[in-house]
Design a protein around this motif. Structure first.
Motif, PDB file in Angstrom:
ATOM      1  N   THR A 124     -45.113  67.277  17.777  1.00 52.62           N
ATOM      2  CA  THR A 124     -44.372  67.710  18.962  1.00 52.62           C
ATOM      3  C   THR A 124     -42.940  67.179  18.945  1.00 52.62           C
ATOM      4  OG1 THR A 124     -45.333  65.826  20.146  1.00 52.62           O
ATOM      5  CG2 THR A 124     -46.369  67.977  20.464  1.00 52.62           C
ATOM      6  N   THR A 125     -42.754  65.963  18.445  1.00 59.11           N
ATOM      7  CA  THR A 125     -41.411  65.385  18.347  1.00 59.11           C
ATOM      8  C   THR A 125     -40.571  66.160  17.342  1.00 59.11           C
ATOM      9  OG1 THR A 125     -42.248  63.174  18.881  1.00 59.11           O
ATOM     10  CG2 THR A 125     -40.098  63.289  17.795  1.00 59.11           C
ATOM     11  N   LEU A 126     -41.164  66.476  16.196  1.00 60.32           N
ATOM     12  CA  LEU A 126     -40.460  67.245  15.166  1.00 60.32           C
ATOM     13  C   LEU A 126     -40.092  68.632  15.677  1.00 60.32           C
ATOM     14  CD1 LEU A 126     -42.678  66.255  12.111  1.00 60.32           C
ATOM     15  CD2 LEU A 126     -40.310  65.537  12.492  1.00 60.32           C
ATOM     16  N   ASP A 127     -40.999  69.245  16.405  1.00 56.99           N
ATOM     17  CA  ASP A 127     -40.729  70.567  16.977  1.00 56.99           C
ATOM     18  C   ASP A 127     -39.566  70.509  17.964  1.00 56.99           C
ATOM     19  OD1 ASP A 127     -42.643  71.896  15.555  1.00 56.99           O
ATOM     20  OD2 ASP A 127     -44.159  71.848  17.122  1.00 56.99           O
ATOM     21  N   ARG A 128     -39.541  69.456  18.776  1.00 49.58           N
ATOM     22  CA  ARG A 128     -38.460  69.323  19.756  1.00 49.58           C
ATOM     23  C   ARG A 128     -37.116  69.147  19.056  1.00 49.58           C
ATOM     24  NH1 ARG A 128     -40.061  65.087  21.976  1.00 49.58           N
ATOM     25  NH2 ARG A 128     -38.567  63.550  21.203  1.00 49.58           N
ATOM     26  N   TRP A 129     -37.092  68.305  18.015  1.00 48.95           N
ATOM     27  CA  TRP A 129     -35.850  68.097  17.268  1.00 48.95           C
ATOM     28  C   TRP A 129     -35.394  69.382  16.583  1.00 48.95           C
ATOM     29  CZ3 TRP A 129     -37.585  62.918  14.616  1.00 48.95           C
ATOM     30  CH2 TRP A 129     -37.426  61.864  15.531  1.00 48.95           C
ATOM     31  N   ARG A 130     -36.358  70.113  16.030  1.00 49.12           N
ATOM     32  CA  ARG A 130     -36.010  71.366  15.349  1.00 49.12           C
ATOM     33  C   ARG A 130     -35.430  72.379  16.340  1.00 49.12           C
ATOM     34  NH1 ARG A 130     -37.699  76.235  14.448  1.00 49.12           N
ATOM     35  NH2 ARG A 130     -37.270  77.231  12.459  1.00 49.12           N
ATOM     36  N   LYS A 131     -36.020  72.480  17.529  1.00 40.68           N
ATOM     37  CA  LYS A 131     -35.507  73.404  18.550  1.00 40.68           C
ATOM     38  C   LYS A 131     -34.099  73.004  18.991  1.00 40.68           C
ATOM     39  CE  LYS A 131     -40.016  74.801  20.376  1.00 40.68           C
ATOM     40  NZ  LYS A 131     -40.962  74.693  21.528  1.00 40.68           N
ATOM     41  N   ASN A 132     -33.879  71.696  19.128  1.00 37.82           N
ATOM     42  CA  ASN A 132     -32.554  71.218  19.512  1.00 37.82           C
ATOM     43  C   ASN A 132     -31.511  71.560  18.447  1.00 37.82           C
ATOM     44  OD1 ASN A 132     -33.532  70.139  21.867  1.00 37.82           O
ATOM     45  ND2 ASN A 132     -33.683  68.047  21.103  1.00 37.82           N
ATOM     46  N   PHE A 133     -31.884  71.341  17.174  1.00 37.36           N
ATOM     47  CA  PHE A 133     -30.984  71.639  16.049  1.00 37.36           C
ATOM     48  C   PHE A 133     -30.644  73.123  16.044  1.00 37.36           C
ATOM     49  CE2 PHE A 133     -29.114  71.745  11.955  1.00 37.36           C
ATOM     50  CZ  PHE A 133     -28.916  70.441  11.511  1.00 37.36           C
ATOM     51  N   LYS A 134     -31.662  73.935  16.261  1.00 30.19           N
ATOM     52  CA  LYS A 134     -31.467  75.383  16.269  1.00 30.19           C
ATOM     53  C   LYS A 134     -30.547  75.801  17.415  1.00 30.19           C
ATOM     54  CE  LYS A 134     -34.087  79.723  16.252  1.00 30.19           C
ATOM     55  NZ  LYS A 134     -35.440  80.328  16.331  1.00 30.19           N
ATOM     56  N   ALA A 135     -30.726  75.191  18.582  1.00 33.64           N
ATOM     57  CA  ALA A 135     -29.892  75.515  19.743  1.00 33.64           C
ATOM     58  C   ALA A 135     -28.441  75.112  19.508  1.00 33.64           C
ATOM     59  CB  ALA A 135     -30.433  74.814  20.981  1.00 33.64           C
ATOM     60  N   ILE A 136     -28.238  73.993  18.817  1.00 35.87           N
ATOM     61  CA  ILE A 136     -26.888  73.538  18.503  1.00 35.87           C
ATOM     62  C   ILE A 136     -26.192  74.530  17.577  1.00 35.87           C
ATOM     63  CG2 ILE A 136     -25.588  71.762  17.239  1.00 35.87           C
ATOM     64  CD1 ILE A 136     -27.616  69.725  18.393  1.00 35.87           C
ATOM     65  N   LEU A 137     -26.910  75.001  16.570  1.00 38.01           N
ATOM     66  CA  LEU A 137     -26.336  75.976  15.643  1.00 38.01           C
ATOM     67  C   LEU A 137     -26.077  77.311  16.339  1.00 38.01           C
ATOM     68  CD1 LEU A 137     -28.326  75.319  12.335  1.00 38.01           C
ATOM     69  CD2 LEU A 137     -26.115  74.407  13.056  1.00 38.01           C
ATOM     70  N   GLU A 138     -26.922  77.636  17.313  1.00 38.69           N
ATOM     71  CA  GLU A 138     -26.715  78.872  18.065  1.00 38.69           C
ATOM     72  C   GLU A 138     -25.421  78.787  18.872  1.00 38.69           C
ATOM     73  OE1 GLU A 138     -27.324  82.594  18.631  1.00 38.69           O
ATOM     74  OE2 GLU A 138     -28.819  81.419  17.537  1.00 38.69           O
ATOM     75  N   THR A 139     -25.146  77.602  19.404  1.00 37.97           N
ATOM     76  CA  THR A 139     -23.883  77.392  20.116  1.00 37.97           C
ATOM     77  C   THR A 139     -22.706  77.548  19.161  1.00 37.97           C
ATOM     78  OG1 THR A 139     -24.963  75.856  21.656  1.00 37.97           O
ATOM     79  CG2 THR A 139     -22.558  75.761  21.530  1.00 37.97           C
ATOM     80  N   ALA A 140     -22.894  77.070  17.929  1.00 38.69           N
ATOM     81  CA  ALA A 140     -21.834  77.189  16.917  1.00 38.69           C
ATOM     82  C   ALA A 140     -21.525  78.656  16.621  1.00 38.69           C
ATOM     83  CB  ALA A 140     -22.257  76.479  15.638  1.00 38.69           C
ATOM     84  N   VAL A 141     -22.568  79.489  16.621  1.00 37.43           N
ATOM     85  CA  VAL A 141     -22.370  80.927  16.400  1.00 37.43           C
ATOM     86  C   VAL A 141     -21.569  81.522  17.562  1.00 37.43           C
ATOM     87  CG1 VAL A 141     -23.522  83.156  16.195  1.00 37.43           C
ATOM     88  CG2 VAL A 141     -24.455  81.174  15.001  1.00 37.43           C
ATOM     89  N   LEU A 142     -21.949  81.147  18.787  1.00 32.15           N
ATOM     90  CA  LEU A 142     -21.264  81.672  19.975  1.00 32.15           C
ATOM     91  C   LEU A 142     -19.806  81.223  20.015  1.00 32.15           C
ATOM     92  CD1 LEU A 142     -24.060  81.086  22.646  1.00 32.15           C
ATOM     93  CD2 LEU A 142     -23.367  83.267  21.637  1.00 32.15           C
ATOM     94  N   GLU A 143     -19.529  80.017  19.519  1.00 35.02           N
ATOM     95  CA  GLU A 143     -18.156  79.504  19.510  1.00 35.02           C
ATOM     96  C   GLU A 143     -17.320  80.060  18.361  1.00 35.02           C
ATOM     97  OE1 GLU A 143     -17.451  75.318  21.373  1.00 35.02           O
ATOM     98  OE2 GLU A 143     -18.879  75.103  19.730  1.00 35.02           O
ATOM     99  N   GLY A 144     -17.990  80.682  17.380  1.00 40.41           N
ATOM    100  CA  GLY A 144     -17.266  81.232  16.254  1.00 40.41           C
ATOM    101  C   GLY A 144     -17.189  80.325  15.042  1.00 40.41           C
ATOM    102  N   TYR A 145     -17.934  79.235  15.057  1.00 39.47           N
ATOM    103  CA  TYR A 145     -17.938  78.317  13.920  1.00 39.47           C
ATOM    104  C   TYR A 145     -18.777  78.879  12.772  1.00 39.47           C
ATOM    105  CZ  TYR A 145     -15.944  74.562  16.777  1.00 39.47           C
ATOM    106  OH  TYR A 145     -15.130  73.784  17.555  1.00 39.47           O
TER     107      TYR A 145
END
Length: 356
Positions: A124-145
């Motif tokens: 469950t901890t690994l899943d939470r970290w993976r979801k957070n990492f994915k959300a961060i990269l999704e923000t990077a896409v929205l910002e144009g990075y």
């Protein structure tokens, strides 16, 4: 000193480094962090007038720092601190941290998380970290990075298997009766008596109970509107908007609680001068709780504080037949699926009433 418009801005960050930001052709805002102002000035000279596809931060570590800064004042303090902990402990000094951000691949991320999964963390901890990492990269896409999120690729790992999470152990109604017996409770200091009673009759989260004041407890209800966050620091915001709630309690228990709290003569029921932020430590309460359970029930069954929350939901639904929607509201859940999936456990039918 104020800089001329269009020549970029330099801001000193809390860690002592300098963040340089300038707008280049196409209206893109370029930013990068350096150790000195001179490096910032050189960066402006190098980047000015260039048409770049990706703009700084350049590495994964730099983007994480940018993201944390971006979410300061947006995320709850405990959420932000959790993200900082993950970054500093696992990302900052890892191989993936130094990869050029625009070159990040699913394989890089897979290797990073497979390495974490080998360290004994819960699934469950690994899943939470993976979801957070994915959300961060999704923000990077929205910002144009980034043009696309590498964690959306078919090559990206969908599920990580780690150590099995500790199973929640629900107390039976007979066990709750024993633990809430006034005779047994009297063997504890008053503050622990109050905590244990509140945990069983409200089903609240430990951090919500520890943040309670005398004004939050009435004869017939307990109001939850604040909680303790990272390292026990009081925060005015709750986990979710639905976490702000009033939980009805039996008047006899309400009067008992008010009587015990009056004995303590403090507005903050669980205040402690020994802790960093002035509140009783969650870990200390957990140690006391486990010892009490072992003394009363005769053996150690590996119970933890959160088991009272699971017990509360399970007893209401399976024993007292309260409808799930009502239980979900009392628990402060955003939807009933959470209540059913995570907080309802099987329990032998019993028609006894709670002691008062």
């Amino acid at each position: 000193m104020r800089r001329t418009k269009g020549t970029g801005s330099i801001v000193r960050r809390p860690n002592g480094r300098f963040k340089a930001t300038i707008t280049v052709s196409g209206g893109k805002r370029v930013s990068k962090t350096f150790d000195t102002r001179e490096e910032c000035q050189k960066f402006f000279m190098d980047i000015k007038g260039k048409d770049i596809k990706y703009f700084s931060p350049v590495t994964v570590a730099e983007y994480f720092e940018h993201f944390i800064e971006l979410k300061s004042g947006v995320y709850r303090e405990s959420t932000l601190n959790g993200l900082k902990q993950f970054y500093r402990k696992h990302v900052e000094n890892s191989k993936v941290a130094h990869i050029k951000f625009s070159d990040l691949t699913p394989q890089d991320i897979n290797r990073f998380f497979l390495g974490l999964s080998s360290r004994g963390y819960a699934t469950t901890t690994l899943d939470r970290w993976r979801k957070n990492f994915k959300a961060i990269l999704e923000t990077a896409v929205l910002e144009g990075y980034l043009e696309n999120n590498p964690m959306e690729s078919r090559q990206a790992i969908r599920r990580l298997k780690g150590r099995q999470e500790r199973q929640k152990k629900v107390f039976s109604l007979e066990e709750v009766q024993k633990l809430l017996s006034i005779e047994n409770l009297s063997t504890l200091p008053v503050v622990y008596q109050v905590y244990i009673v509140l945990s069983f009759i409200t089903g609240a989260r430990p951090q919500e109970i520890l943040a309670l004041t005398r004004e939050d407890i009435k004869e017939d209800k307990v109001s939850f509107n604040k909680s303790l966050g990272f390292q026990g620091k009081l925060q005015e915001t709750m986990k979710t908007s639905t976490s702000i709630r009033e939980v009805p309690i039996e008047t006899k228990w309400g009067l008992w609680l008010l009587d015990k709290i009056t004995e303590e003569k403090t507005a903050g029921i669980f205040r402690s001068e020994k802790s960093t932020y002035g509140y009783l430590s969650h870990d200390n309460v957990n140690v006391r709780f486990k010892k009490y359970v072992e003394a009363v029930l005769g053996s150690s069954k590996g119970h933890h504080l959160y088991d009272t929350r699971h017990t509360y939901a399970t007893l209401l639904i399976t024993v007292f037949h309260v409808d799930v929607k009502t239980v979900s509201v009392l628990m402060g859940h955003s939807n009933i699926e959470t209540t059913l999936k995570y907080y309802t456990h099987s329990l032998p039918t019993c028609h006894m009433t709670l002691p008062v």
